[in-house]
Design an enzyme around this catalytic site. Structure first.
Site, PDB file in Angstrom:
ATOM      1  CE  LYS A  68      -5.626   5.497  -6.129  1.00  0.00           C
ATOM      2  NZ  LYS A  68      -5.275   4.621  -5.007  1.00  0.00           N
ATOM      3  CE  LYS A  71      -1.698   5.735  -7.132  1.00  0.00           C
ATOM      4  NZ  LYS A  71      -1.852   4.339  -6.679  1.00  0.00           N
ATOM      5  CB  CYS A  77      -1.044  -0.095  -2.219  1.00  0.00           C
ATOM      6  SG  CYS A  77      -2.287   1.157  -1.865  1.00  0.00           S
ATOM      7  CB  CYS A  95      -0.269  -2.849   0.381  1.00  0.00           C
ATOM      8  SG  CYS A  95      -1.577  -3.936   0.980  1.00  0.00           S
ATOM      9  NE  ARG A 131       1.208   7.342   0.839  1.00  0.00           N
ATOM     10  CZ  ARG A 131      -0.017   7.060   0.356  1.00  0.00           C
ATOM     11  NH1 ARG A 131      -0.558   7.803  -0.582  1.00  0.00           N
ATOM     12  NH2 ARG A 131      -0.687   6.036   0.812  1.00  0.00           N
ATOM     13  NE  ARG A 147      -2.824  10.580  -4.196  1.00  0.00           N
ATOM     14  CZ  ARG A 147      -3.244   9.429  -3.677  1.00  0.00           C
ATOM     15  NH1 ARG A 147      -2.412   8.434  -3.506  1.00  0.00           N
ATOM     16  NH2 ARG A 147      -4.509   9.261  -3.360  1.00  0.00           N
TER      17      ARG A 147
END
Lengths: 579, 620
Positions: A223, A225, A493, A444, A82, A151
């Site tokens: 994570k 975001k 996602c 996704c 990614r 992210r």
């Protein structure tokens, strides 16, 4: 709200992943040795965990997993890479590099993600280093594209639209740089030690970690975001972000941002302690305070997030556990200043506007509909080739949208005709030939490469839409936008909890069906049917769509309609999602 | 007890003679005969025969004197073999048994293990040698071949010799190694005892005749009485290995297919079958390094095309039936005869059945290159289509064809680890030639027309020249790209079963890592369990520059040489033309560089390894 009100971090023994991170020596682990091992195309569990921080996941082609086992072959290990592209902006040169890498080392196609990043699939272990180096050579990076860190920072992808958009994009880049991991491991492993861009040096607070002043040696519990919305567009689904910024524009100028905290999509089937949540607005800040807010919010989650059970570790649970008041107090204490009261704003939609638009500089922007964000060639629709040919002559940018679409931005009038010619030559349209529901769909990757998928998503949603289209056509809804989203697992996602119609995979061919999210992303969807297959989906939806066509109010969106007519209850907080 | 064909190894004729003789013998005569027969088996002095020999010592002495008094030339012979897959070695052993039974003092040896100064001392020399590839001698014949053709080769006046050559008429240099020995020995002054016999793939018959002629000539030369009727008694060999299975090359076992798996992953341009066959009830056993011979079936589509092209009836009976097979044209072409290879002898025989002058023209001595070009990649259907009209009956055709030769495959399993099973690794051979898709008879059958539950006629071909070191602690280096890796799976399974602690190192290679890594998870497990110490792999089509096993060997030169110095054995299995040659050169380079030797000394180092059986190859 009491200033200095202290809470204890969640107890419990740290999870295995926390141990792995601690022992990894700032994300090094034994990656170098693992990458050199020619006997397996995979990595050890430890190194795979660490690799995520470097922007890659180990996956395998699940379509052939069982058959390969019988053939005495290990799973077909391959890597997803990614690429961090803040705000989804990339140059034509960068597009060409990604395009070539997809052919040379990847599965041949490019995936545009729901967080405005490029994804390559199918990269073999031995090609990782060359691929990552090439990406860095073109001034992009994969560092922190995955893993327990901040992210890819999302924002409305059109800095040319107005000065405001341009300013917002600037701040998206600032946050990205500010929260980038500082460990030299990435450069050591992939770039033989050389560092191409020198990130801004942080002011190292006293007692801060010498390598990772913000994150520390074990990074975040999960994570994190961040997204920035520019009203009236909520294309980035700002309420789905751990930390959101809503641009406040007064007299045509960016004066600051409303801050939202505690949103997030992921949950676990069968565990009602997990749920999608909407971010909540906590106040207003000035533009130059953006990094400070981001840094302090991240450190609170670093210190108070659940490090014992990963499925309860997202920031939304930290906030819901201790309360929003506690968070604001803690935040302001760490900031040493207070947020101003939130300012008014209004969202209209979370979708993209397709087709040609002219911006303030007199340049042209073209937004193309890209089904499932997949850039590949098909017969009569040579999307990948066409975009490559355009990239070769284009002098503007390519912008990845939060809805997996692509904007060719900053087209000069001189180049416009040539680009139209190239689009025509390769069968590429802006998507106007598709139904509105198809253009409003998100999915996704899921099978065969995603290790988490329980059911199909990208490979199946288009087929389901094929079957919905005649129904919509018949009742005159072909050109009405209804957000429809599908994911192969509940990790979210494609942000299914914000789809007016959404499907979350349970097992092959079976989905939980949700309805009722807000068209502008301000309300969650609600479970309507469990474990339904295609026939049940069509049988369930057909009468509802018929009724919607017949009984909807003026401009009433589907999500609002199913609530007004009582199909589902409105969900305004994730804590009500399962009730 | 009455002797019968069914309870003894004798032929009907022999049984008749023996039954006539035995009842007439007195007690003393029976004892004398027992001693006499013991003498004939000199060398195989078991405790049992030694004990009976004591009882009859006086009689024995008498017999020995009798034999000695009629001997002229010494009853002594040297038998040397050059063998790659073990056929020559087996035939040489058979001759040795026969000569010993005749009272000969026999020296039996592989050529590379033979002390060449013995050549001047022996009276009779018999050579059994096969030929490989482009007329090359087998590995264990190389040094002897070189010696005979060198200046050091001695004058051999007075030596009597004969050569049995094994080969394949579909190769240009048919039986070249045997021919070389035959011609060179004559040049050196030796005298042919009997003429050389060149055998095609179906060698058992001609080899038996050669042995009979050799024994006959020896009898004449050494003046031995014709008392022992040995000539033309092939069944006598059964007595030499009484514990063996009843199944053999001439009587294959129908082994059931337990498992058939394609080892190549989806997307590969290759197909390699892993076959697991049942040996249950066969009494067959094997050692790592041995091979299985399979009698395959021809492609039914090709057979039907041939029959249709000639407008014959598939059900016409053309050969005697056997094993429930009625011997029809179709079944004979399917199972009994070779139809996919054109040899010069076949074309010569076929030429008699056509007026088409082109075939005769092609066979003219000066058209050698054209003939080679024609036969290359063509089969019986091409021949029949290209040179008609034919004056040929179905039975006539069948009478000029070669018998279906068995295909040999290195065994990929250890018998100790897999009781009653044998595993094989067979890669499908397919290619396009002269406008038609063609393929390997056996590999295509196994890949396309063989299911679990079917059976295959097989036999075990022992290969004494590809064996693990006697000491299980000796380090081994194994080089086996592609299907060449098969025997090393057997080696490692065996060592695992023995609980051996000896170091093991495998070099493996193929085209693509993802799809062509044969037995990948087996190796991974063996590495984890320590059965395999080191594994180095090379995948030639994954990178810009092609990487092969020899490159990996060179990259690890220092360690590889250290293993050699520790006494490691080196095994190479697989493609002869390129791989084995490149690996051989890589070994020479490593020895030269790491040992600080010059090219000559490195060559000698490797030759010495070969002589000590520390460098063994199974290449094809």
């Amino acid at each position: 709200m009491t200033k200095g009100h202290k809470v204890e971090p969640v107890g419990g023994p740290p999870s295995d992943v926390e141990h792995l991170k601690k022992e990894s020596n700032y994300l090094r682990g034994s990656l170098v040795e693992s990458l050199q091992n020619r006997i397996t195309g995979g990595l050890s569990e430890l190194d795979n965990r660490l690799l995520k921080f470097h922007g890659s996941y180990m996956q395998d082609d699940r379509d052939v997993r069982n058959e390969r086992q019988k053939q005495k072959l290990e799973p077909s290990f391959q890597f997803m890479l990614r690429v961090v592209t803040p705000g989804g902006v990339s140059t034509p040169e960068q597009w060409l590099v990604i395009d070539e890498l997809a052919e040379k080392y990847g599965s041949g196609s490019i995936k545009l993600t729901t967080r405005q990043a490029f994804q390559l699939h199918g990269v073999l272990k031995w090609n990782l280093k060359d691929t990552i180096r090439t990406i860095n050579d073109t001034l992009l990076t994969t560092l922190a594209a995955c893993g327990d860190v901040n992210r890819n920072v999302m924002c409305n992808p059109n800095p040319e639209q107005s000065q405001v958009h341009s300013d917002v994009f600037y701040w998206a880049q600032q946050i990205t740089n500010h929260l980038a991991p500082r460990t030299p491991a990435y450069h050591e492993i992939w770039l033989d030690g050389e560092k191409l861009i020198d990130s801004t040096e942080l002011l190292k607070a006293e007692g801060a970690d010498p390598v990772e002043p913000i994150y520390g040696p074990v990074y975040l519990p999960r994570k994190f975001k961040i997204g920035i919305a520019v009203p009236p567009s909520n294309d980035v689904d700002v309420y789905s972000q751990d930390l959101g910024y809503i641009a406040i524009v007064e007299k045509g100028k960016l004066v600051g941002f409303n801050v939202t905290v505690g949103g997030g999509m992921g949950m676990t089937h069968g565990d009602t302690n997990t749920y999608p949540q909407l971010g909540r607005v906590i106040g207003f800040i000035r533009p130059e305070q953006v990094n400070d807010i981001a840094e302090k919010t991240v450190t609170i989650q670093r210190d108070y997030g659940n490090r014992s059970v990963r499925k309860y570790a997202r920031f939304k649970y930290t906030i819901d556990r201790h309360g929003l008041d506690w968070f604001v107090a803690e935040l302001q204490e760490r900031l040493g200043w207070e947020l101003e009261p939130a300012r008014p704003f209004h969202f209209e939609s979370s979708g993209d506007r397709y087709g040609w638009q002219k911006d303030k500089n007199g340049r042209w922007n073209l937004t193309l509909y890209i089904q499932s964000g997949r850039v590949a060639d098909q017969e009569g629709y040579e999307l990948k080739t066409g975009l490559r040919e355009i990239a070769k002559i284009h002098t503007g940018d390519f912008r990845l949208t939060a809805n997996q679409n692509l904007m060719i931005a900053g087209i000069t009038t001189a180049k416009k005709a040539k680009i139209i010619e190239l689009l025509g030559k390769h069968g590429i349209t802006d998507g106007g030939n598709h139904s509105a529901i198809r253009r409003s769909s998100l999915s996704c990757v899921a099978l065969p490469t995603c290790g988490l998928a329980m059911a199909e998503a990208e490979r199946y949603l288009p087929t389901l839409i094929d079957k919905l289209e005649p129904i919509l056509e018949e009742i005159g809804l072909r050109d009405d936008e209804i957000n429809i989203r599908m994911t192969g697992c509940p990790n979210g996602c494609a942000r299914p909890a914000l789809g007016e119609i959404a499907f979350i995979g349970k097992s092959p061919g079976k989905y939980n069906m949700y309805m009722g999210a807000g068209f502008s992303g301000d309300r969650l969807s609600k479970l309507y049917r469990e474990n339904v297959d295609e026939n049940e989906i069509l049988d369930t939806l057909t009468p509802i769509l018929h009724r919607y066509a017949a009984e909807r109010d003026n401009n009433e969106h589907f999500g609002d309609f199913v609530i007004r007519t009582g199909y589902v209850k409105p969900v305004l907080s994730g804590t009500d999602f399962h009730s | 007890m009455q002797l019968k064909v069914t309870n003894s190894p004798f032929t009907e004729e022999q049984v008749e003679l023996l039954n006539k003789l035995l009842p007439t013998l007195t007690e003393a005569q029976t004892q004398w005969l027992g001693g006499f027969l013991t003498f004939y088996r000199a060398g195989a002095a078991s405790a049992e025969t030694a004990a009976s020999a004591q009882l009859i010592a006086p009689a024995l002495e008498q017999a020995a004197q009798a034999v000695a008094s009629v001997s002229a030339a010494p009853r002594e012979a040297t038998i040397l073999f050059g063998s790659q897959t073990g056929n020559s070695q087996r035939l040489a052993g058979k001759l040795a048994e026969k000569l010993k039974a005749q009272g000969f003092d026999v020296t039996l040896s592989a050529m590379n293990a033979y002390k060449t100064n013995g050549l001047k001392k022996t009276a009779h020399l018999f050579i059994v040698a096969s030929t490989h590839g482009e007329g090359d001698p087998p590995d264990n014949a190389l040094t002897f071949h070189e010696f005979l053709y060198s200046k050091r080769a001695p004058k051999l006046d007075g030596l009597k010799f004969s050569v049995l050559a094994l080969g394949d008429t579909s190769y240009e240099f048919f039986c070249k190694t045997g021919i070389d020995f035959d011609e060179r020995l004559a040049e050196l002054g030796a005298e042919r005892l009997t003429a050389r016999v060149d055998c095609d793939l179906d060698f058992e018959g001609p080899a038996g005749e050669w042995m009979a002629s050799v024994i006959g000539a020896l009898d004449a030369a050494t003046g031995a009485g014709a008392a022992a009727a040995t000539a033309g008694a092939p069944s006598a060999s059964a007595a030499t290995a009484p514990a063996e299975s009843e199944y053999s090359r001439s009587n294959p076992f129908k082994a059931e297919v337990l498992t058939t798996i394609n080892l190549n992953g989806r997307g590969s341009d290759r197909e390699t079958r892993h076959l697991e066959l049942s040996l249950e009830g066969s009494g067959l056993s094997y050692e790592p390094g041995d091979c299985v011979g399979i009698y395959p079936e021809n492609d039914p589509a090709l057979v039907d095309s041939i029959i249709a092209a000639m407008n014959w009836s598939p059900s016409e009976v053309v050969v005697p039936g056997k094993d429930g097979d009625e011997g029809t044209l179709r079944s004979a072409l399917l199972r009994q005869f070779e139809i996919t290879v054109l040899t010069k002898p076949l074309l010569e025989k076929a030429a008699a059945f056509t007026d088409n002058g082109q075939l005769a023209e092609l066979l003219a001595p000066e058209k050698k290159a054209e003939l080679k070009a024609y036969t290359n990649g063509r089969d019986l259907l091409d021949l029949l289509q290209d040179f008609g009209p034919w004056k040929l009956t179905a039975a006539g055709l069948v009478s000029i064809l070669r018998k279906m030769p068995p295909r040999l495959y290195s065994i990929a399993s250890s018998n100790k680890a897999n009781e009653d099973e044998v595993h094989l690794t067979i890669r499908k051979v397919e290619y396009e030639a002269h406008g038609r898709a063609r393929g390997g008879v056996c590999s295509v059958q196994v890949s396309e027309r063989l299911a679990e539950g079917d059976s295959l006629p097989i036999f075990i071909q022992h290969n004494p020249n590809f064996k693990l070191p006697a000491n299980p602690e000796t380090p081994i280096i194994m080089v086996g790209p592609g299907t060449g890796v098969a025997p090393f799976r057997a080696f490692l399974e065996e060592r695992e079963e023995l609980g051996s602690e000896g170091k093991t190192w495998l070099f493996y290679g193929d085209r693509h890592f993802v799809t062509d890594f044969l037995y990948q998870t087996d190796w991974q497990r063996m590495l984890k369990d320590g059965v395999l110490t080191k594994l180095d792999v090379a995948f030639s089509r994954d990178t810009k520059e092609k990487v092969y096993v020899q490159h990996r060997m060179l990259q690890q030169a220092a360690e590889l040489y250290a293993w050699l110095q520790e006494g490691a054995h080196v095994y190479v299995c697989g493609d002869e033309k390129h791989m084995a040659h490149d690996v051989h050169n890589a070994l020479l380079t490593i020895i030269e560089q790491q040992g600080g030797l010059d090219a000559e000394a490195a060559k000698a180092y490797l030759a010495e390894l070969q002589a000590q059986q520390r460098y063994q190859r199974d290449v094809y």
